[in-house]
Design a protein around this motif. Sequence first.
Motif, PDB file in Angstrom:
ATOM      1  N   GLU A 163      29.714   3.046   0.923  1.00  0.00           N
ATOM      2  CA  GLU A 163      28.318   2.395   0.379  1.00  0.00           C
ATOM      3  C   GLU A 163      27.353   3.128   0.074  1.00  0.00           C
ATOM      4  OE1 GLU A 163      25.233  -1.059   1.601  1.00  0.00           O
ATOM      5  OE2 GLU A 163      26.637  -0.394   3.181  1.00  0.00           O
ATOM      6  N   GLN A 164      27.116   4.282   0.717  1.00  0.00           N
ATOM      7  CA  GLN A 164      26.227   5.354   0.590  1.00  0.00           C
ATOM      8  C   GLN A 164      26.591   6.167  -0.833  1.00  0.00           C
ATOM      9  OE1 GLN A 164      23.275   5.867   1.901  1.00  0.00           O
ATOM     10  NE2 GLN A 164      23.873   4.386   3.229  1.00  0.00           N
ATOM     11  N   GLU A 165      27.958   6.443  -1.139  1.00  0.00           N
ATOM     12  CA  GLU A 165      28.284   7.063  -2.315  1.00  0.00           C
ATOM     13  C   GLU A 165      28.063   6.208  -3.677  1.00  0.00           C
ATOM     14  OE1 GLU A 165      29.423  10.074  -2.658  1.00  0.00           O
ATOM     15  OE2 GLU A 165      29.211  10.782  -0.660  1.00  0.00           O
ATOM     16  N   ARG A 166      28.371   4.947  -3.299  1.00  0.00           N
ATOM     17  CA  ARG A 166      28.226   4.125  -4.475  1.00  0.00           C
ATOM     18  C   ARG A 166      26.666   3.942  -4.945  1.00  0.00           C
ATOM     19  NH1 ARG A 166      26.356  -0.539  -6.015  1.00  0.00           N
ATOM     20  NH2 ARG A 166      25.364  -0.889  -3.879  1.00  0.00           N
ATOM     21  N   ALA A 167      25.760   4.044  -3.763  1.00  0.00           N
ATOM     22  CA  ALA A 167      24.309   3.931  -4.152  1.00  0.00           C
ATOM     23  C   ALA A 167      24.010   5.151  -4.742  1.00  0.00           C
ATOM     24  CB  ALA A 167      23.585   3.740  -2.665  1.00  0.00           C
ATOM     25  N   ALA A 168      24.501   6.416  -4.211  1.00  0.00           N
ATOM     26  CA  ALA A 168      23.886   7.535  -5.073  1.00  0.00           C
ATOM     27  C   ALA A 168      24.600   7.705  -6.500  1.00  0.00           C
ATOM     28  CB  ALA A 168      24.575   8.791  -4.108  1.00  0.00           C
ATOM     29  N   GLY A 169      25.800   7.191  -6.464  1.00  0.00           N
ATOM     30  CA  GLY A 169      26.270   7.062  -8.057  1.00  0.00           C
ATOM     31  C   GLY A 169      25.500   6.372  -8.812  1.00  0.00           C
ATOM     32  N   VAL A 170      24.922   5.102  -8.471  1.00  0.00           N
ATOM     33  CA  VAL A 170      23.963   4.452  -9.305  1.00  0.00           C
ATOM     34  C   VAL A 170      22.700   5.318  -9.846  1.00  0.00           C
ATOM     35  CG1 VAL A 170      22.475   2.568  -9.314  1.00  0.00           C
ATOM     36  CG2 VAL A 170      24.748   2.489  -8.272  1.00  0.00           C
ATOM     37  N   LEU A 171      22.324   6.115  -8.727  1.00  0.00           N
ATOM     38  CA  LEU A 171      21.011   6.730  -8.971  1.00  0.00           C
ATOM     39  C   LEU A 171      21.286   7.796 -10.076  1.00  0.00           C
ATOM     40  CD1 LEU A 171      19.222   6.764  -5.509  1.00  0.00           C
ATOM     41  CD2 LEU A 171      18.759   5.239  -7.370  1.00  0.00           C
ATOM     42  N   ARG A 172      22.706   8.180 -10.008  1.00  0.00           N
ATOM     43  CA  ARG A 172      22.889   9.229 -10.994  1.00  0.00           C
ATOM     44  C   ARG A 172      23.224   8.947 -12.525  1.00  0.00           C
ATOM     45  NH1 ARG A 172      26.359  10.943  -6.538  1.00  0.00           N
ATOM     46  NH2 ARG A 172      25.329  12.531  -5.165  1.00  0.00           N
ATOM     47  N   ARG A 173      23.531   7.722 -12.562  1.00  0.00           N
ATOM     48  CA  ARG A 173      23.718   7.445 -13.855  1.00  0.00           C
ATOM     49  C   ARG A 173      22.582   7.206 -14.989  1.00  0.00           C
ATOM     50  NH1 ARG A 173      26.915   1.510 -12.148  1.00  0.00           N
ATOM     51  NH2 ARG A 173      28.338   2.656 -10.746  1.00  0.00           N
ATOM     52  N   ASP A 174      23.090   7.387 -16.098  1.00  0.00           N
ATOM     53  CA  ASP A 174      21.927   7.342 -17.373  1.00  0.00           C
ATOM     54  C   ASP A 174      21.288   5.790 -17.251  1.00  0.00           C
ATOM     55  OD1 ASP A 174      20.631   8.002 -19.578  1.00  0.00           O
ATOM     56  OD2 ASP A 174      22.221   7.462 -21.043  1.00  0.00           O
ATOM     57  N   LEU A 175      19.908   5.886 -17.214  1.00  0.00           N
ATOM     58  CA  LEU A 175      19.359   4.778 -17.376  1.00  0.00           C
ATOM     59  C   LEU A 175      18.690   4.411 -18.665  1.00  0.00           C
ATOM     60  CD1 LEU A 175      16.737   5.785 -14.511  1.00  0.00           C
ATOM     61  CD2 LEU A 175      19.093   4.441 -14.410  1.00  0.00           C
ATOM     62  N   GLY A 176      19.258   4.826 -19.684  1.00  0.00           N
ATOM     63  CA  GLY A 176      18.994   4.489 -21.039  1.00  0.00           C
ATOM     64  C   GLY A 176      17.719   5.103 -21.779  1.00  0.00           C
ATOM     65  N   THR A 177      16.799   4.245 -21.408  1.00  0.00           N
ATOM     66  CA  THR A 177      15.578   4.738 -21.513  1.00  0.00           C
ATOM     67  C   THR A 177      14.522   5.096 -20.345  1.00  0.00           C
ATOM     68  OG1 THR A 177      14.667   2.612 -21.758  1.00  0.00           O
ATOM     69  CG2 THR A 177      15.446   3.578 -23.726  1.00  0.00           C
ATOM     70  N   PRO A 178      13.450   5.905 -20.273  1.00  0.00           N
ATOM     71  CA  PRO A 178      12.630   5.976 -19.308  1.00  0.00           C
ATOM     72  C   PRO A 178      12.092   4.569 -18.556  1.00  0.00           C
ATOM     73  CG  PRO A 178      11.967   7.518 -20.816  1.00  0.00           C
ATOM     74  CD  PRO A 178      12.902   6.523 -21.457  1.00  0.00           C
ATOM     75  N   ARG A 179      12.210   4.608 -17.277  1.00  0.00           N
ATOM     76  CA  ARG A 179      11.809   3.208 -16.546  1.00  0.00           C
ATOM     77  C   ARG A 179      10.591   3.456 -15.731  1.00  0.00           C
ATOM     78  NH1 ARG A 179      14.933  -0.311 -19.365  1.00  0.00           N
ATOM     79  NH2 ARG A 179      17.017   0.560 -19.788  1.00  0.00           N
ATOM     80  N   VAL A 180       9.784   2.271 -15.628  1.00  0.00           N
ATOM     81  CA  VAL A 180       8.671   2.162 -15.122  1.00  0.00           C
ATOM     82  C   VAL A 180       8.656   1.173 -13.764  1.00  0.00           C
ATOM     83  CG1 VAL A 180       6.116   1.669 -15.007  1.00  0.00           C
ATOM     84  CG2 VAL A 180       7.197   2.880 -16.844  1.00  0.00           C
TER      85      VAL A 180
END
Length: 505
Positions: free
Chosen positions: A238-255
């Motif tokens: 679960e921790q690896e999956r959460a870290a993988g989500v944060l490493r992904r490309d977000l498309g555009t800057p997010r607020v």
Amino acid sequence: MDGTETGWGRSAEPAPRWRALLDRARLGGRAGEQPEADRRAEEPPPAREPLPRRGPGAGWSGRASAAVPPPVEPGYGTETGYRAEATYRVDPAYRMEPSYPPEPPYRSEPAYPPEPSYRAEPGYPPEPPVESRYALLDNGYRHEPPPPVESRYASLLDDGYRPGYAPPEPAYPQQPAYRPEPVYPPEPVRPAEPAYPAEPARRTEPAYPPAVTADRGYPPARIEPARIEWRPQAPQDEQERAAGVLRRDLGTPRVLAFANPKGGVHKTTATVLAAATVGSVRGRGVLAWDDNELRGTLGLRAGSARHARTIRHLISDLAHIEIREGAELLESLDDYLRHASDGSYDVLAGEESPRFAQRLDQFTVKRVLELLRRTHDVVCVDTGNNVESANWRTVMHAADQLVVTTVPREDAAFSADWMLDLLHEEGMGELADNAVTLISCPTPGRSQLQDDLERHFATRTRAVAVVPYDPALETGSSIEYHQLQPETRQAWLRAAAVMLEPFAR
């Protein structure tokens, strides 16, 4: 001096008699010398006069008489009956080497009996007796050629060398005939192992008849139902999956907007820890902005105070910074930002003076947000408590993700529920429905009210995340992400992944 002068200013006197004896001993009685008796007869007898007294000192006479003893005055210390022997002669054999008797000849060594010869190996003749035990060590030297040595030991010692002699080669014995190996009797035949009973055949599944067409009258083939097993996800996965989500490309800057009109519900703490968590995974491009118009404390609890610049200084020079691009823009904006101790995220501190809130109009807040989007990938905004202010409403319209922060208290939960209703009334219902409710535990343990709040906000927002109590956050001082307990960091990692999961590609 010749013995007639005294050096004392007196008249010459005859030489003393010891001088004649000294000359005789030195000259060795040479021929032509006058005998001592005649010389003494010619010399007048000495006059016995009293010892002369020394006259007045006239200084050193300046005459040296090295190696000559002072003369003895006549009549002083002499004996009357003393006479030197006239027959004194020097021994002509004086200082000659004595004649020693001739030395006896040295005794030659006795003839030792010959040592027993070594036992010769079969096939070799016996060795002749050796005259001396040292004969083997003299390298075979003789005045005349010695007889040939047939022993192989002598040939090894003297290398077989003889002047003018070539020793014959020894006759080696004939090799014995090869002895064939003995024929051993055959090994006894071992008895055969007993035959064990065969294992019973395993029971196999009954063979079903193949599926055939219905016109032949056979039954249809048997189909086994599929089995699905559910395995619980491991915490590490679960921790690896959460870290993988944060490493992904977000498309555009997010607020990300952290909001709740109620004070003391951990809005500033949630803003800082969310930026620190995302920044620790992504490594860069994360910023936390204190947009509280009533003297926020985010700049004091996060970032290193390397300077005292705030949002007020940035707005004053905003026109000169907006026109820049690329690395020049990053360098210019860095003069107004503070940085975390580990460099994982940046901080834009709020203004401490309440009068500055009048300058944060809708147009200025949009310009600041657009500038931060050009330099950072994730911008976490700590909103104020006044829902009627222009900066609060502008941030809500520009936010990509709303995070509703609350604590397990009824007043904090009521304020958060009322804000969601207000967003629906203002035409931002979609933002409220896709929001994430973040419940922060201010004390250790779990209460019954927390379970009720989780069930309630699960029906009003997209997801509910719970972060535990941590003693490092209780003091209200500077927030250091690496000082949190491992359970707290894992909970914030899952919460940050829930916030950015809809935008990860």
